[in-house]
Design a protein around this motif. Structure first.
Motif, PDB file in Angstrom:
ATOM      1  N   GLN A 160      50.243 -79.334  70.170  1.00  0.00           N
ATOM      2  CA  GLN A 160      49.045 -79.383  70.913  1.00  0.00           C
ATOM      3  C   GLN A 160      47.728 -79.459  70.371  1.00  0.00           C
ATOM      4  O   GLN A 160      46.969 -79.860  70.900  1.00  0.00           O
ATOM      5  N   GLY A 161      47.903 -79.317  69.076  1.00  0.00           N
ATOM      6  CA  GLY A 161      46.547 -79.368  68.180  1.00  0.00           C
ATOM      7  C   GLY A 161      45.776 -78.169  68.642  1.00  0.00           C
ATOM      8  O   GLY A 161      44.514 -78.203  68.284  1.00  0.00           O
ATOM      9  N   LYS A 162      46.275 -77.114  68.982  1.00  0.00           N
ATOM     10  CA  LYS A 162      45.372 -75.965  69.072  1.00  0.00           C
ATOM     11  C   LYS A 162      45.807 -74.642  68.482  1.00  0.00           C
ATOM     12  O   LYS A 162      47.011 -74.554  68.255  1.00  0.00           O
ATOM     13  N   ALA A 163      44.898 -73.748  68.383  1.00  0.00           N
ATOM     14  CA  ALA A 163      45.464 -72.351  67.779  1.00  0.00           C
ATOM     15  C   ALA A 163      44.360 -71.222  68.429  1.00  0.00           C
ATOM     16  O   ALA A 163      43.352 -71.530  69.074  1.00  0.00           O
ATOM     17  N   LEU A 164      45.102 -70.215  68.617  1.00  0.00           N
ATOM     18  CA  LEU A 164      44.580 -69.009  69.105  1.00  0.00           C
ATOM     19  C   LEU A 164      44.393 -67.737  68.108  1.00  0.00           C
ATOM     20  O   LEU A 164      45.503 -67.692  67.316  1.00  0.00           O
ATOM     21  N   ILE A 165      43.582 -66.906  68.443  1.00  0.00           N
ATOM     22  CA  ILE A 165      43.788 -65.422  67.854  1.00  0.00           C
ATOM     23  C   ILE A 165      43.584 -64.553  68.400  1.00  0.00           C
ATOM     24  O   ILE A 165      43.247 -64.551  69.920  1.00  0.00           O
ATOM     25  N   ARG A 166      44.508 -63.528  68.430  1.00  0.00           N
ATOM     26  CA  ARG A 166      44.718 -62.382  69.380  1.00  0.00           C
ATOM     27  C   ARG A 166      44.366 -61.126  68.535  1.00  0.00           C
ATOM     28  O   ARG A 166      45.106 -61.084  67.243  1.00  0.00           O
ATOM     29  N   THR A 167      43.700 -60.253  68.840  1.00  0.00           N
ATOM     30  CA  THR A 167      43.236 -59.071  68.037  1.00  0.00           C
ATOM     31  C   THR A 167      43.597 -57.767  68.893  1.00  0.00           C
ATOM     32  O   THR A 167      43.862 -57.517  69.988  1.00  0.00           O
ATOM     33  N   LYS A 168      43.761 -56.685  68.175  1.00  0.00           N
ATOM     34  CA  LYS A 168      44.181 -55.373  68.382  1.00  0.00           C
ATOM     35  C   LYS A 168      43.439 -54.443  67.902  1.00  0.00           C
ATOM     36  O   LYS A 168      43.255 -54.233  66.411  1.00  0.00           O
ATOM     37  N   ASP A 169      42.662 -53.570  68.762  1.00  0.00           N
ATOM     38  CA  ASP A 169      41.877 -52.484  67.931  1.00  0.00           C
ATOM     39  C   ASP A 169      41.010 -53.142  66.979  1.00  0.00           C
ATOM     40  O   ASP A 169      40.540 -52.287  66.015  1.00  0.00           O
ATOM     41  N   MET A 170      40.290 -54.283  67.199  1.00  0.00           N
ATOM     42  CA  MET A 170      39.277 -54.941  66.283  1.00  0.00           C
ATOM     43  C   MET A 170      38.038 -53.965  66.201  1.00  0.00           C
ATOM     44  O   MET A 170      37.351 -54.178  67.523  1.00  0.00           O
ATOM     45  N   ALA A 171      37.654 -53.698  65.197  1.00  0.00           N
ATOM     46  CA  ALA A 171      36.293 -53.145  65.059  1.00  0.00           C
ATOM     47  C   ALA A 171      35.115 -54.066  65.395  1.00  0.00           C
ATOM     48  O   ALA A 171      35.276 -55.165  65.145  1.00  0.00           O
ATOM     49  N   PRO A 172      33.976 -53.648  66.246  1.00  0.00           N
ATOM     50  CA  PRO A 172      33.222 -54.499  66.483  1.00  0.00           C
ATOM     51  C   PRO A 172      32.460 -54.925  65.292  1.00  0.00           C
ATOM     52  O   PRO A 172      32.237 -54.223  64.139  1.00  0.00           O
ATOM     53  N   ALA A 173      31.725 -55.968  65.443  1.00  0.00           N
ATOM     54  CA  ALA A 173      30.907 -56.685  64.126  1.00  0.00           C
ATOM     55  C   ALA A 173      29.682 -55.658  64.135  1.00  0.00           C
ATOM     56  O   ALA A 173      29.297 -55.301  65.185  1.00  0.00           O
ATOM     57  N   PRO A 174      28.929 -55.772  63.029  1.00  0.00           N
ATOM     58  CA  PRO A 174      27.795 -54.858  62.686  1.00  0.00           C
ATOM     59  C   PRO A 174      26.631 -55.643  63.934  1.00  0.00           C
ATOM     60  O   PRO A 174      26.745 -56.454  64.433  1.00  0.00           O
ATOM     61  N   ASP A 175      25.719 -54.652  63.910  1.00  0.00           N
ATOM     62  CA  ASP A 175      24.587 -55.067  64.857  1.00  0.00           C
ATOM     63  C   ASP A 175      23.879 -56.216  64.536  1.00  0.00           C
ATOM     64  O   ASP A 175      23.541 -56.278  63.318  1.00  0.00           O
ATOM     65  N   GLY A 176      23.601 -57.290  65.393  1.00  0.00           N
ATOM     66  CA  GLY A 176      22.814 -58.241  64.800  1.00  0.00           C
ATOM     67  C   GLY A 176      24.191 -59.509  64.451  1.00  0.00           C
ATOM     68  O   GLY A 176      23.373 -60.513  63.929  1.00  0.00           O
ATOM     69  N   LYS A 177      25.382 -59.088  64.376  1.00  0.00           N
ATOM     70  CA  LYS A 177      26.068 -60.146  63.693  1.00  0.00           C
ATOM     71  C   LYS A 177      27.259 -60.227  64.765  1.00  0.00           C
ATOM     72  O   LYS A 177      27.549 -59.602  65.705  1.00  0.00           O
ATOM     73  N   VAL A 178      27.967 -61.321  64.278  1.00  0.00           N
ATOM     74  CA  VAL A 178      29.303 -61.761  65.188  1.00  0.00           C
ATOM     75  C   VAL A 178      30.218 -62.235  64.091  1.00  0.00           C
ATOM     76  O   VAL A 178      29.999 -62.505  62.976  1.00  0.00           O
ATOM     77  N   TYR A 179      31.623 -61.990  64.602  1.00  0.00           N
ATOM     78  CA  TYR A 179      32.634 -62.498  64.027  1.00  0.00           C
ATOM     79  C   TYR A 179      32.822 -64.246  64.354  1.00  0.00           C
ATOM     80  O   TYR A 179      33.002 -64.567  65.582  1.00  0.00           O
ATOM     81  N   GLU A 180      32.727 -65.101  63.355  1.00  0.00           N
ATOM     82  CA  GLU A 180      32.732 -66.501  63.456  1.00  0.00           C
ATOM     83  C   GLU A 180      34.136 -67.005  63.142  1.00  0.00           C
ATOM     84  O   GLU A 180      34.539 -66.555  61.895  1.00  0.00           O
ATOM     85  N   LEU A 181      34.857 -67.778  63.813  1.00  0.00           N
ATOM     86  CA  LEU A 181      36.235 -68.517  63.315  1.00  0.00           C
ATOM     87  C   LEU A 181      35.804 -69.853  62.537  1.00  0.00           C
ATOM     88  O   LEU A 181      35.106 -70.592  63.266  1.00  0.00           O
ATOM     89  N   TRP A 182      37.022 -70.065  61.830  1.00  0.00           N
ATOM     90  CA  TRP A 182      36.723 -71.431  61.113  1.00  0.00           C
ATOM     91  C   TRP A 182      38.332 -71.948  61.169  1.00  0.00           C
ATOM     92  O   TRP A 182      39.239 -71.125  60.858  1.00  0.00           O
ATOM     93  N   LEU A 183      38.138 -73.323  61.315  1.00  0.00           N
ATOM     94  CA  LEU A 183      39.368 -73.977  60.938  1.00  0.00           C
ATOM     95  C   LEU A 183      39.196 -74.750  59.373  1.00  0.00           C
ATOM     96  O   LEU A 183      38.219 -75.546  59.221  1.00  0.00           O
TER      97      LEU A 183
END
Length: 241
Positions: A160-183
Motif C-alpha cells: 500500500q506504500g503506507k506506514a503508521l505509528i501507534r503509541t502507548k503512554d507516550m510523554a508529551p513533547a516539551p512546551d513549544g515543541k512537537v514530535y515530528e515523523l520522518w521517512l
C-alpha cells in the motif's frame, strides 16, 4: 355522481397527470371518498420519503416488468364517432397509463432506496486508512520501548506504500515543541511525514510514500515542524526491505 373512473384517478392525481377539469372533478370526489384520500396520501408519503433519500435508479428488473405490463394492456379500438357520453378520460388513456407506470416506478424506487440491501447481502465495510494498513497481508511491525515506559510501534505495508505509528503512554513533547515523523529514503535522506498528535495513546498514518522507505524517525521540533531534522532523532525504526 361517482363512477369507477373517479376511483381510478388517484394514481394520476398523485403524480399530477390530470388536466384542470379532471383534477377539479377528482378533488370533488376526493372530498367524499375516504379510500381515495388514503391512497393519495400513501402515494404522496412515498414521494416524500424519496425526497430525503439518496438518488438511485430503479432496479433494471422493475423497469422491465413495468414496460412489459404496459405492453400487455389491450388498447381500446378506435371510435368512428365520439358518443356524447364519452368523457375526456378515454381520450387521455395513454397519459393515465403513463401516470400509472410512473406511480409503480415511484414506489419501486422508494423500496430500492429505503431497503438497498433487501437481497440479504450487507454493504462492504469501509476501512479507514489505518485499518487497511493493519489488515494488509504484508504488514510488518517494528516496536520500540522508551526508558520512561512508553512504547511506539511502526506498522508498514509496502504493497500500500503506507506506514503508521501507534503509541502507548507516550510523554508529551516539551512546551513549544512537537514530535515530528520522518521517512528515511534508500539514499539516507529524511523526508517529513507529519506531526504526531499530542496524545499519549494514538494511531497516526504517516504522510508520504513508504513503499521504499528504509526507516522511520522521530525528532523533537519547534511547533509547526521543520523542513528537515534540527535535532538528533529520539527514535529510529529500521524497516525491512
Amino acid at each position: 355522481m361517482t363512477t369507477d373512473h373517479d376511483h381510478a384517478l388517484s394514481g394520476a392525481y398523485a403524480v399530477d397527470a390530470l388536466d384542470a377539469d379532471e383534477r377539479a372533478r377528482f378533488e370533488t370526489h376526493l372530498s367524499q371518498c375516504a379510500d381515495c384520500r388514503a391512497e393519495v396520501d400513501s402515494l404522496r408519503e412515498a414521494a416524500a420519503l424519496l425526497g430525503i433519500a439518496d438518488e438511485v435508479g430503479p432496479p433494471p428488473a422493475l423497469r422491465d416488468d413495468v414496460l412489459a405490463g404496459i405492453e400487455r394492456i389491450r388498447p381500446l379500438p378506435p371510435l368512428t364517432r365520439e358518443p356524447a357520453t364519452v368523457t375526456p378520460l378515454f381520450r387521455r388513456l395513454p397519459t393515465l397509463l403513463a401516470a400509472a407506470a410512473a406511480v409503480v416506478l415511484l414506489l419501486g424506487v422508494g423500496l430500492a432506496v429505503l431497503r438497498p440491501w433487501s437481497d440479504g447481502t450487507e454493504p462492504p465495510p469501509q476501512l479507514s486508512a489505518a485499518e487497511q494498513i493493519l489488515r494488509a497481508g504484508d504488514a510488518t511491525h517494528v516496536e520500540k520501548a522508551f526508558p520512561d515506559g512508553s512504547q511506539a510501534t511502526i506498522v508498514l505495508s509496502r504493497s500500500q506504500g503506507k506506514a503508521l505509528i501507534r503509541t502507548k503512554d507516550m510523554a508529551p513533547a516539551p512546551d513549544g515543541k512537537v514530535y515530528e515523523l520522518w521517512l528515511q529514503t534508500p539514499a539516507g535522506k529524511m523526508i517529513p511525514a507529519g506531526l504526531m498528535p499530542d496524545e499519549s495513546d494514538t494511531t497516526y498514518v504517516l504522510d508520504g510514500d513508504a513503499a521504499e522507505a528504509t526507516g522511520v524517525g522521530i525528532t523533537v521540533e519547534p511547533d509547526g515542524g521543520s523542513e528537515q531534522p534540527t535535532t538528533q532523532p529520539i527514535a529510529v525504526f529500521p524497516l525491512e526491505s
